[in-house]
Design a protein around this motif. Structure first.
Motif, short mmCIF file in Angstrom:
data_model
loop_
_atom_site.label_atom_id
_atom_site.label_comp_id
_atom_site.label_asym_id
_atom_site.label_seq_id
_atom_site.Cartn_x
_atom_site.Cartn_y
_atom_site.Cartn_z
N ALA A 100 -3.67 -1.57 10.47
CA ALA A 100 -3.77 -2.23 9.17
C ALA A 100 -3.50 -3.73 9.28
O ALA A 100 -4.14 -4.54 8.60
CB ALA A 100 -2.80 -1.59 8.18
N ARG A 103 -6.83 -5.04 10.63
CA ARG A 103 -8.05 -4.83 9.87
C ARG A 103 -7.99 -5.35 8.43
O ARG A 103 -9.02 -5.72 7.86
CB ARG A 103 -8.41 -3.34 9.83
CG ARG A 103 -8.65 -2.71 11.19
CD ARG A 103 -9.94 -3.22 11.82
NE ARG A 103 -10.15 -2.65 13.14
CZ ARG A 103 -10.76 -1.50 13.37
NH1 ARG A 103 -11.21 -0.78 12.36
NH2 ARG A 103 -10.93 -1.08 14.61
N SER A 104 -6.83 -5.33 7.82
CA SER A 104 -6.74 -5.66 6.40
C SER A 104 -6.53 -7.15 6.17
O SER A 104 -5.88 -7.84 6.96
CB SER A 104 -5.58 -4.88 5.76
OG SER A 104 -5.47 -5.21 4.39
N SER A 105 -7.09 -7.63 5.07
CA SER A 105 -6.85 -9.01 4.63
C SER A 105 -6.02 -9.03 3.35
O SER A 105 -5.76 -10.09 2.78
CB SER A 105 -8.19 -9.73 4.40
OG SER A 105 -8.95 -9.05 3.41
N ASN A 106 -5.62 -7.83 2.91
CA ASN A 106 -4.82 -7.69 1.69
C ASN A 106 -3.34 -7.85 2.03
O ASN A 106 -2.79 -7.06 2.80
CB ASN A 106 -5.09 -6.32 1.07
CG ASN A 106 -4.41 -6.14 -0.27
OD1 ASN A 106 -3.26 -6.50 -0.47
ND2 ASN A 106 -5.14 -5.56 -1.22
N VAL A 109 -1.20 -4.68 1.46
CA VAL A 109 -1.44 -3.65 2.46
C VAL A 109 -0.73 -4.01 3.75
O VAL A 109 -0.10 -3.16 4.39
CB VAL A 109 -2.95 -3.47 2.71
CG1 VAL A 109 -3.20 -2.54 3.90
CG2 VAL A 109 -3.65 -2.92 1.46
N LYS A 110 -0.78 -5.26 4.13
CA LYS A 110 -0.11 -5.72 5.35
C LYS A 110 1.41 -5.56 5.24
O LYS A 110 2.08 -5.16 6.20
CB LYS A 110 -0.46 -7.18 5.64
CG LYS A 110 -1.87 -7.41 6.18
CD LYS A 110 -2.12 -8.89 6.40
CE LYS A 110 -3.47 -9.14 7.06
NZ LYS A 110 -3.45 -8.77 8.50
N THR A 157 -13.37 -1.01 8.08
CA THR A 157 -12.94 -2.40 7.97
C THR A 157 -12.91 -2.80 6.50
O THR A 157 -13.44 -2.11 5.64
CB THR A 157 -13.89 -3.35 8.72
OG1 THR A 157 -15.22 -3.20 8.20
CG2 THR A 157 -13.90 -3.07 10.21
N SER A 159 -12.27 -3.77 2.63
CA SER A 159 -11.74 -3.04 1.48
C SER A 159 -11.87 -1.53 1.67
O SER A 159 -11.04 -0.76 1.16
CB SER A 159 -12.46 -3.46 0.20
OG SER A 159 -13.85 -3.20 0.29
N ASP A 162 -8.82 -0.55 3.53
CA ASP A 162 -7.64 -0.61 2.68
C ASP A 162 -7.53 0.63 1.80
O ASP A 162 -6.47 1.26 1.69
CB ASP A 162 -7.68 -1.85 1.79
CG ASP A 162 -7.48 -3.14 2.57
OD1 ASP A 162 -7.01 -3.07 3.72
OD2 ASP A 162 -7.79 -4.21 2.02
N TYR A 165 -6.91 3.79 3.97
CA TYR A 165 -5.59 3.71 4.61
C TYR A 165 -4.49 4.09 3.62
O TYR A 165 -3.65 4.95 3.92
CB TYR A 165 -5.35 2.30 5.14
CG TYR A 165 -3.95 2.04 5.66
CD1 TYR A 165 -3.42 2.76 6.72
CD2 TYR A 165 -3.15 1.06 5.07
CE1 TYR A 165 -2.14 2.52 7.19
CE2 TYR A 165 -1.88 0.80 5.53
CZ TYR A 165 -1.37 1.53 6.59
OH TYR A 165 -0.09 1.29 7.06
N VAL A 217 -5.60 -1.18 -5.01
CA VAL A 217 -6.69 -1.41 -4.05
C VAL A 217 -7.96 -0.66 -4.44
O VAL A 217 -9.06 -1.01 -3.99
CB VAL A 217 -6.28 -1.00 -2.61
CG1 VAL A 217 -5.10 -1.82 -2.14
CG2 VAL A 217 -6.00 0.49 -2.50
#
Length: 219
Positions: A100, A103-106, A109-110, A157, A159, A162, A165, A217
């Protein structure tokens, strides 16, 4: 909120019941009946299967009169098999958390992923210490069901990652909570029982955070 239909754990909530909860009680007893047990007795609207009684899922005492054996649904487990399953699940959480972070840009989530990495890394060390004292060899690789989930999310990958996940995190923690509740009530070895009791509130926090984040999300 999306919920998977499990053969043993039918997750529809009763009307008016809270979707999730945080229980910070760390006393040496954990109730065998709570909101999770209540959901087990409910039938999923579209499942086409009969409801499973709560006491068939969350069970204390021995299974088949074999000392130290507990019933997790229709499956008999031992303290050793619990430690191995818990270790695999915890390793999975660490691997998914690292995935995560990549892969995540949120940022939310990170943040959740980092919390899970920190908590489950600590849990892995505790499991290693307990297992060493019991001469139980923990798995060095993920169990098939856990590896399958890592492989599935590794293909996603953005959204889409996210959403899946966070959804899978919630489901995984619901399964773990049910397992840990069984062991917190039925384990005979003090260190195993104490670990399950001590970890339950943490797992409930994780499930709660994933539940709340899922709502955002998936918008």
């Amino acid at each position: 909120m999306k919920k998977k239909v499990y053969v043993l754990l039918l997750g529809a909530l009763s009307a008016g019941a809270a979707c999730s909860r945080i229980d910070t009680n760390t006393a040496n007893t954990v109730p065998t009946s709570d909101s999770y047990a209540a959901t087990i007795t409910a039938a999923h609207a579209g499942a086409g299967t009969a409801a499973t009684p709560a006491d068939a899922y969350i069970s204390t005492g021995s299974a088949g009169n074999v000392p130290g054996t507990m019933m997790y649904g229709a499956r008999a487990i031992t303290e050793a098999s619990f430690l191995m399953e818990a270790a695999s699940s915890s390793m999975m959480e660490v691997q998914l958390g690292k995935l995560a972070l990549e892969r995540s840009s949120n940022p939310e989530v990170k943040a959740l992923a980092q919390m899970l990495i920190d908590h489950h890394t600590k849990a892995n060390q505790e499991l290693a210490d307990i297992s060493s004292g019991m001469n139980v060899e923990l798995p060095s690789a993920l169990m098939p069901e856990h590896q399958k989930l890592v492989d599935k999310l590794s293909k996603l990958t953005g959204s889409e990652f996210d959403e899946k996940y966070v959804d899978e995190l919630e489901d995984a923690h619901e399964r773990d909570i049910a397992l840990f509740e069984v062991v917190s009530n039925g384990a005979q070895t003090t260190t195993v029982k104490a670990f399950a009791i001590r970890t339950l509130p943490v797992l409930r926090v994780h499930e709660h955070q994933a539940d709340k984040l899922e709502e955002r999300v998936n918008k």
